[in-house]
Design an enzyme around this catalytic site. Sequence first.
Site, PDB file in Angstrom:
ATOM      1  N   TYR A 490       0.814  -1.176  -0.004  1.00 31.76           N
ATOM      2  CA  TYR A 490       0.062  -0.008   0.106  1.00 31.76           C
ATOM      3  C   TYR A 490       0.685   1.254   0.087  1.00 31.76           C
ATOM      4  O   TYR A 490       0.907   2.040  -1.086  1.00 31.76           O
ATOM      5  CB  TYR A 490      -0.790  -0.038   1.274  1.00 31.76           C
ATOM      6  CG  TYR A 490      -1.831   1.140   1.180  1.00 31.76           C
ATOM      7  CD1 TYR A 490      -3.005   1.173   0.261  1.00 31.76           C
ATOM      8  CD2 TYR A 490      -1.872   2.170   2.057  1.00 31.76           C
ATOM      9  CE1 TYR A 490      -3.957   2.119   0.281  1.00 31.76           C
ATOM     10  CE2 TYR A 490      -2.482   3.444   1.726  1.00 31.76           C
ATOM     11  CZ  TYR A 490      -3.516   3.358   0.902  1.00 31.76           C
ATOM     12  OH  TYR A 490      -4.461   4.387   0.804  1.00 31.76           O
ATOM     13  N   SER A 570      -6.537   0.880  -4.345  1.00 30.03           N
ATOM     14  CA  SER A 570      -6.414   2.474  -4.148  1.00 30.03           C
ATOM     15  C   SER A 570      -5.258   2.881  -4.441  1.00 30.03           C
ATOM     16  O   SER A 570      -4.726   2.892  -5.555  1.00 30.03           O
ATOM     17  CB  SER A 570      -7.193   2.647  -2.928  1.00 30.03           C
ATOM     18  OG  SER A 570      -7.574   4.199  -2.606  1.00 30.03           O
ATOM     19  N   ASP A 653     -17.929   3.749  -7.811  1.00 30.53           N
ATOM     20  CA  ASP A 653     -16.725   4.163  -6.639  1.00 30.53           C
ATOM     21  C   ASP A 653     -16.556   5.714  -6.892  1.00 30.53           C
ATOM     22  O   ASP A 653     -16.195   6.632  -7.668  1.00 30.53           O
ATOM     23  CB  ASP A 653     -15.533   3.575  -7.201  1.00 30.53           C
ATOM     24  CG  ASP A 653     -13.995   3.997  -6.312  1.00 30.53           C
ATOM     25  OD1 ASP A 653     -14.417   4.825  -5.675  1.00 30.53           O
ATOM     26  OD2 ASP A 653     -13.091   3.204  -6.344  1.00 30.53           O
ATOM     27  N   HIS A 688     -15.703   1.650  -3.754  1.00 28.18           N
ATOM     28  CA  HIS A 688     -14.282   1.588  -3.670  1.00 28.18           C
ATOM     29  C   HIS A 688     -13.925   0.278  -2.739  1.00 28.18           C
ATOM     30  O   HIS A 688     -12.946   0.097  -2.585  1.00 28.18           O
ATOM     31  CB  HIS A 688     -13.864   2.710  -2.689  1.00 28.18           C
ATOM     32  CG  HIS A 688     -12.463   3.209  -2.802  1.00 28.18           C
ATOM     33  ND1 HIS A 688     -11.829   3.259  -3.935  1.00 28.18           N
ATOM     34  CD2 HIS A 688     -11.661   3.269  -1.904  1.00 28.18           C
ATOM     35  CE1 HIS A 688     -10.649   3.486  -3.951  1.00 28.18           C
ATOM     36  NE2 HIS A 688     -10.446   3.389  -2.403  1.00 28.18           N
TER      37      HIS A 688
END
Length: 718
Positions: A490, A570, A653, A688
């Site tokens: 991430y 993301s 989203d 999302h």
Amino acid sequence: MRITGLLVLALASSTAITSNPVLAQTETEAKDDALTYPKTKTVDVIEEQFGESIADPYRWLENDVREDAEVAAWVKAQNAVTDAYLVTLEDRKPLATSMTALFDYDEIEPPVEAGGKYFFERKSGGQNQAILYVRDGKDGEERVLIDPADWSDDGATALAEWKPSEDGSLLAYAVQDGGSDWRTLKVINVATGEIMKDTVEWVKFSDLAWMPGNSGFLYSRFPEPEEGEAFQSLNKNHTIYVHVLGSEQSRDIKVYATPDQPELSHTATVTSDKQWVVITSSSGTDDRYEITLVKVDANEIEPRKLVTGFDHNWSLIDGVGDTLYFMTNMDAPRLRVMKTDVSAETPEWVEVVPEHMATIDDAVLVGDTLAVDYIDDAKSRLELFALDGTPKGVVDLPGLGQVKGLDGSAKADAGYFAFESFNQPATVYSFGDAGVPTVWAKPDIPFDPESITVSQRFYESKDGTKIPMFLVHKKDLDLSKGVPTLLYGYGGFNISVLPGYSAPKMAWIEAGGVYASANLRGGGEYGKEWHDGGRLQNKQNVFDDFIAAGEYLIAEGITPKDGLAIEGRSNGGLLVGAVMNQRPDLFTTGHAAVGVMDMLRFDRFTAGRYWVDDYGYPNREADFRKLLSYSPYHNIKDGTDYPALIVSTADTDDRVVPGHSFKYTARLQALNTGEKPHLIRIETRAGHGSGKPTDKLIEEYSDIYGFMADAVGLEITE
């Protein structure tokens, strides 16, 4: 169900001469191989930015799929190609079977006590959404309070945030539809189950906090968007209101707003003794806040600033009368606990728990005990202190993992938390000031956790920084032979990636693969310095950390050269897109989920303007040049063979709008990027990620992990 069907669009050519060789690319015809991609039209959009000519031939794909027929047709065409490819993969069915079994346990959240009642969520195997239960008394009989199962035919309407009143007689709750960030608030009578007439719309990024006497509750909302703009327009003018129980929303009382600073966001909470409303204001995603107080029993709403300047993290723990306790990184990059007496004309801050080598992740009061959850080398440690900071011991956690949902209050005699790890779904514990955890709820799980090994290693990044990484695999697996590996990362927004259970990832592990989770810079694992080391002008460090993780896995013989799959969601989708451009030779396959792919326009939509704290401002030259250097959409290399890649997104989203993934995929398919498949999977009524029903998760991840297993040669059998 995803959109399917086929409609091929006409392709128009567009070329641009630029002063940046990265951008000097000509879109080509669709590849003539086993996969024939839809021909995506291009438009003549070239913009001058700081002396650069920036071509954006797929700008039209930013339009809302619900409002633009051409975009909707493109989505149908793409999903038709993707579906046709995925149906040929033999691994999808056994993966779906495995995931269905691995989801078959009780996923339980820690309870919230109010008025002698205990409220908690539980989702059992086969259920699409969690159900809210209530017990009358800690060990009382439980009953269903809210079950979202009948809220929609497709299971995509979920229970989101909720908050019981102080006496436990009422509960305010949020409804999330189709994965959107927008919420609708309702109120239920706990005793009768009656849904009251109160309805509050256009709520987003909100806490819920009851006022004394059940007179109403605090919430945050944005103005109602223009028709057709709910999923695209920028979110501004966040405002805190009190909803007066039994009245129309139009009569709600405005508590706090900053019309002169429309970019600010505001959330409100109330101390457990109902003395103070504490308002936290932010200008972006960075943990830099202003704190405003409102006295609950005051005759008029008179906001009073406690912290100004947006310089530091100030997170309320709780209050005891006029003494408020906060976590802060002021002069403490890994945070400390401080308190202040707000009855003083000029409140002074007093340190309670000093900064430690580990990073504070959360803290609560439990009666007269302060429970502090630390991140210690990317795993949890829970310590107890007296209210003056005197140590009271360490809570004995059951292994290497993370504490989640830590809950308590100054009025409570017990606290609660969930503990989980890669090989252990959450078990809920209660604890008191003695620090001895007691099991409150433990799931029966569909596999033997002792058969799974969880270990931690440290490797060097490009600049010599030591990066932690967890490895998870079956205990009897021989790593010396090289095993297909799924690497996750991430690296952003001060978010710590700690050990946690995932049924889809366990399916990969049960099939004989290795799962690796790297704690990249940009996260919060080691406090502010770790976060700063992976954002703004330092963002390349995140990509270097992830690339180094892949190199380490291959160099150590854990992963064969043709056996490395990568995944990120993301900001992690951005990560996958960026490293695919920078090191297409290193990775075999990848999954870029709901990613931020156009780094020059991310701030134009919905919540994107908040992200400038991590990414910078595209309209400032220094930031622009850094963003352009790694933007996935702008840096695809024509004439380079790319790994097999599957992109995923969803039409609702409204966090990272799907146009990011649409544009990136269109360009990847149009340029000469090799013969391996480059597909996009686009869902409907899925946002999302939060609120997604279990059946959609199984369908999604059996598709995606089936795609990647095929690429790396991981054989999955029934």
